[in-house]
Design a protein around this motif. Structure first.
Motif, mmCIF file in Angstrom:
data_model
loop_
_atom_site.group_PDB
_atom_site.id
_atom_site.type_symbol
_atom_site.label_atom_id
_atom_site.label_comp_id
_atom_site.label_asym_id
_atom_site.label_seq_id
_atom_site.Cartn_x
_atom_site.Cartn_y
_atom_site.Cartn_z
ATOM 1 N N VAL A 41 2.884 139.525 144.648
ATOM 2 C CA VAL A 41 2.253 140.843 144.821
ATOM 3 C C VAL A 41 1.817 141.425 143.475
ATOM 4 C CG1 VAL A 41 3.356 141.322 147.035
ATOM 5 C CG2 VAL A 41 4.497 142.107 144.986
ATOM 6 N N GLY A 42 1.178 140.584 142.662
ATOM 7 C CA GLY A 42 0.747 141.009 141.336
ATOM 8 C C GLY A 42 -0.740 140.820 141.113
ATOM 9 N N ALA A 43 -1.193 139.566 141.089
ATOM 10 C CA ALA A 43 -2.608 139.279 140.827
ATOM 11 C C ALA A 43 -3.518 139.924 141.861
ATOM 12 C CB ALA A 43 -2.833 137.768 140.785
ATOM 13 N N MET A 44 -2.988 140.200 143.044
ATOM 14 C CA MET A 44 -3.800 140.831 144.088
ATOM 15 C C MET A 44 -4.341 142.194 143.659
ATOM 16 S SD MET A 44 -0.926 142.111 146.876
ATOM 17 C CE MET A 44 -2.098 143.068 147.842
ATOM 18 N N ASN B 3 1.023 138.061 148.930
ATOM 19 C CA ASN B 3 0.095 139.187 148.916
ATOM 20 C C ASN B 3 0.352 140.080 150.130
ATOM 21 O OD1 ASN B 3 -1.320 137.987 146.703
ATOM 22 N ND2 ASN B 3 -2.463 136.709 148.135
ATOM 23 N N TRP B 4 0.365 141.375 149.923
ATOM 24 C CA TRP B 4 0.501 142.310 151.045
ATOM 25 C C TRP B 4 -0.710 142.210 151.966
ATOM 26 C CZ3 TRP B 4 5.283 143.350 151.009
ATOM 27 C CH2 TRP B 4 5.977 143.751 149.876
ATOM 28 N N THR B 5 -0.481 142.296 153.270
ATOM 29 C CA THR B 5 -1.591 142.203 154.223
ATOM 30 C C THR B 5 -2.216 143.584 154.466
ATOM 31 O OG1 THR B 5 -0.200 142.562 156.179
ATOM 32 C CG2 THR B 5 -0.461 140.275 155.413
ATOM 33 N N PRO B 6 -3.503 143.606 154.843
ATOM 34 C CA PRO B 6 -4.144 144.896 155.152
ATOM 35 C C PRO B 6 -3.493 145.609 156.336
ATOM 36 C CG PRO B 6 -5.793 143.150 154.892
ATOM 37 C CD PRO B 6 -4.460 142.476 154.916
ATOM 38 N N GLU B 7 -2.995 144.818 157.303
ATOM 39 C CA GLU B 7 -2.455 145.408 158.526
ATOM 40 C C GLU B 7 -0.995 145.820 158.406
ATOM 41 O OE1 GLU B 7 -5.511 142.274 159.153
ATOM 42 O OE2 GLU B 7 -3.491 142.228 158.267
ATOM 43 N N ALA C 29 -7.083 145.717 147.088
ATOM 44 C CA ALA C 29 -6.025 144.737 146.837
ATOM 45 C C ALA C 29 -5.535 144.038 148.101
ATOM 46 C CB ALA C 29 -4.862 145.414 146.108
ATOM 47 N N PRO C 30 -5.303 144.763 149.228
ATOM 48 C CA PRO C 30 -4.742 144.082 150.398
ATOM 49 C C PRO C 30 -5.672 143.034 151.034
ATOM 50 C CG PRO C 30 -4.272 146.438 150.496
ATOM 51 C CD PRO C 30 -5.273 146.227 149.393
ATOM 52 N N LEU C 31 -6.930 142.975 150.614
ATOM 53 C CA LEU C 31 -7.798 141.896 151.112
ATOM 54 C C LEU C 31 -7.213 140.524 150.787
ATOM 55 C CD1 LEU C 31 -11.605 142.655 150.559
ATOM 56 C CD2 LEU C 31 -10.436 142.038 152.696
ATOM 57 N N TRP C 32 -6.438 140.446 149.697
ATOM 58 C CA TRP C 32 -5.771 139.190 149.339
ATOM 59 C C TRP C 32 -4.771 138.759 150.416
ATOM 60 C CZ3 TRP C 32 -6.402 135.326 146.001
ATOM 61 C CH2 TRP C 32 -7.102 135.513 144.811
ATOM 62 N N GLY C 33 -4.414 139.656 151.306
ATOM 63 C CA GLY C 33 -3.524 139.318 152.403
ATOM 64 C C GLY C 33 -4.247 138.847 153.648
#
Length: 274
Positions: free
Chosen positions: A119-122, A148-152, A176-180
């Motif tokens: 949960v960093g580079a995101m 990565n944290w999810t958008p949902e 950022a949460p797009l990485w999820g």
């Protein structure tokens, strides 16, 4: 302002954001299990050269070092390194700490066996540039892994709750949460990786006794929340509205009733560089 000057200013803001509050507390008290989970997913072995990108205070880097790897922890915010060194010392491990931007890392091509980020580079604003760097610094046949944290999920919705009150994002920045989102991650890495696996998991947060206490925890410790409140500090009515919306969000997401718990969904990604 030139593009270079704008980018430098943006990175200075990002550094200040993550230096505010107490991110090491969040990493330890709320999501301490994520680092070891990522290290397990990478299959880190003694002697592996491991880079933890946007490592913070070493939530994943320190467990990798404990597994016998030769670890470099890099982050845009070196203010977090003192806590990381202290925690590493408590675990009896040594690793290298390097100030580095995830979008322009000072490492040679193919330098590492494992490149990971918890949960960093995101949170780097330019997703494709970040993905390109992750691929560049890992050797062919090496592992790229991310949480990565999810958008949902809980954190995605925490950001949605703050968005109407937050400073406008810089031009060209992606959320950022797009990485999820698995499709987004596959698009970013493309055919440069093989065996890409993405699975959704959750981490349980049960650190606080009630939603109000949890709201104050975020306000005290978490850089993005602190920045959002600071952005509105001269408008008391907006601060009050944010307080109300934040509390409503935390109350709605409480999965434990009178003994509150919040389950935060993340995407665990692993891939092999071709």
């Amino acid at each position: 302002m030139t593009t270079v000057e704008a980018d430098r200013e943006l990175k200075a803001k990002h550094r200040a954001l993550w230096a505010s509050g107490d991110y090491p507390a969040v990493a330890t008290e709320l999501i301490g299990e994520l680092g070891p989970e990522l290290v397990r997913a990478c299959g880190v072995k003694p002697g592996d050269r491991v880079l933890d990108v946007a490592a913070g205070s070493g939530n994943a880097a320190i467990p990798a070092a404990a597994a016998g790897a030769i670890v470099t922890a890099s982050d845009l915010t070196p203010e977090l390194f003192d806590a990381g060194r202290r925690i590493a010392g408590e675990h009896g491990v040594a690793l290298e700490w390097v100030e580095a931007d995830a979008e322009a890392m000072p490492f040679a091509d193919s330098s590492f066996d494992v490149v990971m980020s918890c949960v960093g580079a995101m949170f780097a604003p330019h997703h494709q540039v970040t993905a390109d760097e992750l691929v560049r610094v890992v050797r062919p046949g090496g592992t790229i892994a991310m949480i990565n944290w999810t958008p949902e999920g809980f954190i995605g919705n925490l950001f949605k709750t703050m968005k109407p009150y937050a400073p406008p994002p810089p031009p060209g920045a992606s959320p950022a949460p797009l990485w999820g989102n698995e499709d987004h991650v596959r698009m970013l890495f493309g055919d440069r990786v093989a065996d890409l696996s993405a699975r959704r998991q959750t981490v349980r947060m049960d650190h606080c006794a009630n939603p109000t206490e949890f709201r104050e925890y975020w306000k005290r410790n978490y850089g993005p929340t602190i920045a959002t409140y600071r952005f509105n500090e001269d408008q008391p009515e907006r601060v009050a509205a944010l307080d109300r919306d934040f509390l409503a969000f935390l109350t709605d997401w409480n999965r434990g009733g009178d003994q509150p718990v919040w389950d935060a969904e993340y995407l665990l990604v692993t891939a092999t560089k071709r």
